[in-house]
Design a protein around this motif. Sequence first.
Motif, short mmCIF file in Angstrom:
data_model
loop_
_atom_site.label_atom_id
_atom_site.label_comp_id
_atom_site.label_asym_id
_atom_site.label_seq_id
_atom_site.Cartn_x
_atom_site.Cartn_y
_atom_site.Cartn_z
N ALA A 86 43.24 67.88 59.62
CA ALA A 86 42.08 67.00 59.43
C ALA A 86 42.29 65.65 60.12
O ALA A 86 41.32 65.01 60.52
N LEU A 87 43.53 65.24 60.28
CA LEU A 87 43.83 63.96 60.91
C LEU A 87 43.38 63.96 62.37
O LEU A 87 42.89 62.96 62.89
N GLY A 88 43.57 65.11 63.03
CA GLY A 88 43.01 65.28 64.37
C GLY A 88 43.65 64.46 65.46
O GLY A 88 43.00 64.17 66.47
N LEU A 89 44.91 64.09 65.32
CA LEU A 89 45.60 63.32 66.35
C LEU A 89 46.29 64.25 67.35
O LEU A 89 46.57 65.41 67.04
N ASP A 90 46.58 63.71 68.52
CA ASP A 90 47.17 64.53 69.59
C ASP A 90 48.69 64.42 69.68
O ASP A 90 49.33 65.35 70.13
#
Length: 252
Positions: free
Chosen positions: A182-186
């Motif tokens: 859910a954080l969706g960082l790369d």
Amino acid sequence: MTSPYAQAGFGVGFDWGPVGAGIVAGDIVAVADVLSFTTAVTVAADCGINVYPYRWRDETAVAYAARWDAKLAVGRSEAGPGDVSLSPVTIRRAEGVSRLVLPSPNGSTIARQLSDGGATVIAVSLRNRRAAADWVREQLQVASRRHQAPRVVAIAAGERWQDGSLRPAVEDLWGAGGFLSALGLDDLSPEARAAVAAYDAVADDLPKLLHECAGGRELTQYGYPEDVAIAAELDESTSVPVLEDGTMFRSI
């Protein structure tokens, strides 16, 4: 020399248990102990109850609860009418409780250890993984405006075998991975990417798989299937319990 286990060079990390939590340092750390500490903390937060984490339920816990004028949770099997335990069911039914000392040798211990080390610690479960991720992104945006780049780490608490060694608990992997997804960082370490992949692989089959995993079967066998059902309330909580001064989880 930097430890090869520290996952250095990545903005987002993941590891297991108290040892992993100590090695993979983070500025913001999400602790996942799905069955049942962090699930219980999110349920308490939903009910307006502040949780004081504690390692063991013994005489020192009794004194600690008295110090904070808080109710001390009893063991699951000891809970009678009006008692509160690590079981989220008893927390939902609690009346007149605003402060709760909640002993847990896994999630509670890790949370206090990390807070003592200076990290901002949040309790994450499947119930609030999206709300927690939203809150963390907001903190990162604020930090970015200050030209800061806090490191985010997710820790799967795990359980213990009878010899005291860590038993990786898949439900905690899903809780940590669900938060990271859910954080969706790369900028994820390989370990963090593996946790995300583990969650994404089962997301469509929750809560069924939570009931069928070892931890879910154990609680069901002991007579607590409702605890598993509550833990499987995916994204139903908007509470984000943050550990303040290493003492108390308060929802923000």
